[in-house]
Motif scaffolding. Structure first.
Motif, PDB file in Angstrom:
ATOM      1  N   SER A  10       0.825  -1.209   0.000  1.00 38.10           N
ATOM      2  CA  SER A  10       0.000   0.000   0.000  1.00 38.10           C
ATOM      3  C   SER A  10       0.857   1.256   0.000  1.00 38.10           C
ATOM      4  O   SER A  10       0.574   2.215  -0.725  1.00 38.10           O
ATOM      5  N   ASP A 213      -2.406  -4.094   3.753  1.00 36.79           N
ATOM      6  CA  ASP A 213      -2.372  -4.770   2.461  1.00 36.79           C
ATOM      7  C   ASP A 213      -3.470  -5.827   2.320  1.00 36.79           C
ATOM      8  O   ASP A 213      -3.783  -6.252   1.207  1.00 36.79           O
ATOM      9  N   LEU A 216      -6.152  -3.831   0.809  1.00 36.99           N
ATOM     10  CA  LEU A 216      -5.799  -3.597  -0.593  1.00 36.99           C
ATOM     11  C   LEU A 216      -6.098  -4.833  -1.438  1.00 36.99           C
ATOM     12  O   LEU A 216      -6.656  -4.732  -2.532  1.00 36.99           O
TER      13      LEU A 216
END
Length: 433
Positions: A10, A213, A216
């Motif tokens: 990220s 993440d 994400l």
């Protein structure tokens, strides 16, 4: 070690989007780390630095196209890629080039990701291991079957990699390597374009070092839209079900100690702790999941068994022989048990934000001839619920230990926020030096 390799996916994406970092510079840093460490760790089965840098240059030449723009990721070599070989961990498919990308790879490319290469998998994502060693101690297994993906993230080759779990192939390697492993709700990430093993169990997931993440990855890959995965831990202390599971006495003493220490820390941090004893029906789930694993594996590896049995490992041949002997009635009974237990687990999870359970029996075993026992993941995989493993210290041999948070079916976003809070209060990271 270049500090660029330690940032989250990220953060890399944010810097690249702002123009503060180029995709080429980031990819070069990762490739330099791989060049330094790969001979020892053996995380990659296919790596083409020139192709990776060509992707990075193309990313730098255009405006950001998605949330992973310019960020390099790794793929378990069970996932089809049109521009790279996909061998499924088997000599049967050496040099095999699929005709198209798996949907998950197409999603990553559409999000702007640079596909760095293919990571080592155990044979057909089962038990016979590849060359990968545990980066914390090269004499120990990294776990499997997603061995290369887990080791690559732990050793700073990539910040995000894809793995799969049919028994314990994400949660266990994450525990062994001291990183975060996320197995989503069954079928939330598209499993198309992967060599099927047991389709009622096979689940695509990710390895990362940073909780942001996980959000994400869901933004890019989840079928659940819109994704509401948090960008920070949940604000309020959660209600956590303490679930030793029926396998508690199989856990090593250091895992039991780490688990109880973690629970104590969560309670002191304000979590409401609820002791959970799973219903008696759950004791049969291990055997039932193993039966489904073998029976479906025999069916989906029938062609390989029939045409090139000599190229299958002895371990896999033995598994397939057992699977071929499973009756349709036994398979139906096992699946019916899972349906009943899913309903019982849903009732339990209405009372808590997540369960906490051991992620593995203990530390990564010594030797590279086996990948460790998936015992503590089998039932959760069979029940199709999301799970997240994070590290909670080291065991007697100085290797990582992990716990797993288990959430309700299709409630992955809440699980991420809950596990993030849990990790902030109780994680003990064990970075590779």
């Amino acid at each position: 070690m270049d500090n660029l390799v330690s940032i989250s996916a990220s953060e890399a994406a944010r810097r690249i989007a702002k123009g503060a970092l180029s995709s080429v510079r980031y990819t070069e840093a990762l490739l330099a780390r791989i060049a330094e460490r790969e001979a020892a760790v053996g995380a990659w089965i296919h790596l083409d630095p020139s192709a990776a840098l060509a992707q990075a240059r193309a990313a730098d030449a255009r405006p950001p196209v998605g949330p992973l723009h310019g960020v390099a990721v790794g793929l378990k070599d069970i996932i089809d890629t049109a521009d790279m070989p996909t061998a499924y961990g088997s000599p049967i498919y050496a040099g095999h080039r699929p005709g198209k990308d798996a949907p998950s790879v197409a999603q990553l490319r559409a999000a702007g990701a640079v596909i760095l290469g293919k990571t080592v998998t155990a044979e057909f994502a089962t038990y016979h291991p590849g060359k990968t060693a545990n980066p914390h101690n090269l004499a120990h297994t990294p776990g499997g079957s997603s061995s290369g993906s887990a080791a690559a993230v732990a050793d700073y080759h990539v910040a995000l990699s894809l793995g799969t779990q049919t028994a314990g192939s994400i949660i266990r390697p994450a525990s062994f390597n001291g990183i975060i492993g996320y197995k989503p709700t069954f079928d939330d990430f598209n499993y198309g374009g992967l060599h099927a093993l047991a389709p009622s169990l096979d689940t695509l997931g990710v390895f990362v070092r940073h909780f942001e993440d996980l959000s994400l990855s869901r933004q890019v890959m989840s079928r659940s839209q819109p994704v509401r995965a948090p960008s920070a831990p949940m604000a309020a202390a959660p209600r956590i079900g303490v679930c030793r599971t029926p396998m508690w006495d199989k856990a090593d003493a250091d895992m039991q100690e780490a688990f109880l220490r973690t629970v104590d820390r969560l309670g002191k941090a304000g979590a409401a702790l609820v002791e959970i004893e799973l219903p008696p029906s759950f004791t049969a789930l291990i055997e039932a999941q193993t039966l489904i694993f073998m029976a479906e594996g025999a069916r989906h590896l029938e062609r390989e068994w029939r045409e090139q049995p000599a190229l299958l490992s002895p371990e896999l041949r033995a598994l397939l022989e057992k699977g071929r002997a499973c009756s349709d009635a036994a398979v139906a009974e096992a699946q019916a048990l899972a349906v009943r237990c899913r309903a019982e687990l849903a009732d339990i999870l209405r009372e808590v934000d997540a369960l906490i359970a051991p992620a593995a029996i203990g530390e990564a075993p010594q030797g590279l001839a086996a990948t460790g026992d998936p015992l503590f993941s089998r039932i959760w995989t069979f029940l199709h619920v999301p799970c997240i493993s994070y590290p909670v210290g080291r065991g007697d041999q100085g290797l990582p230990l992990g716990v797993q948070a288990i959430g309700a079916h299709a409630d992955d976003d809440r699980l991420i926020g809950t596990a993030w809070w849990m990790a902030e209060q109780s994680a003990e990271w064990t970075p590779v030096s």
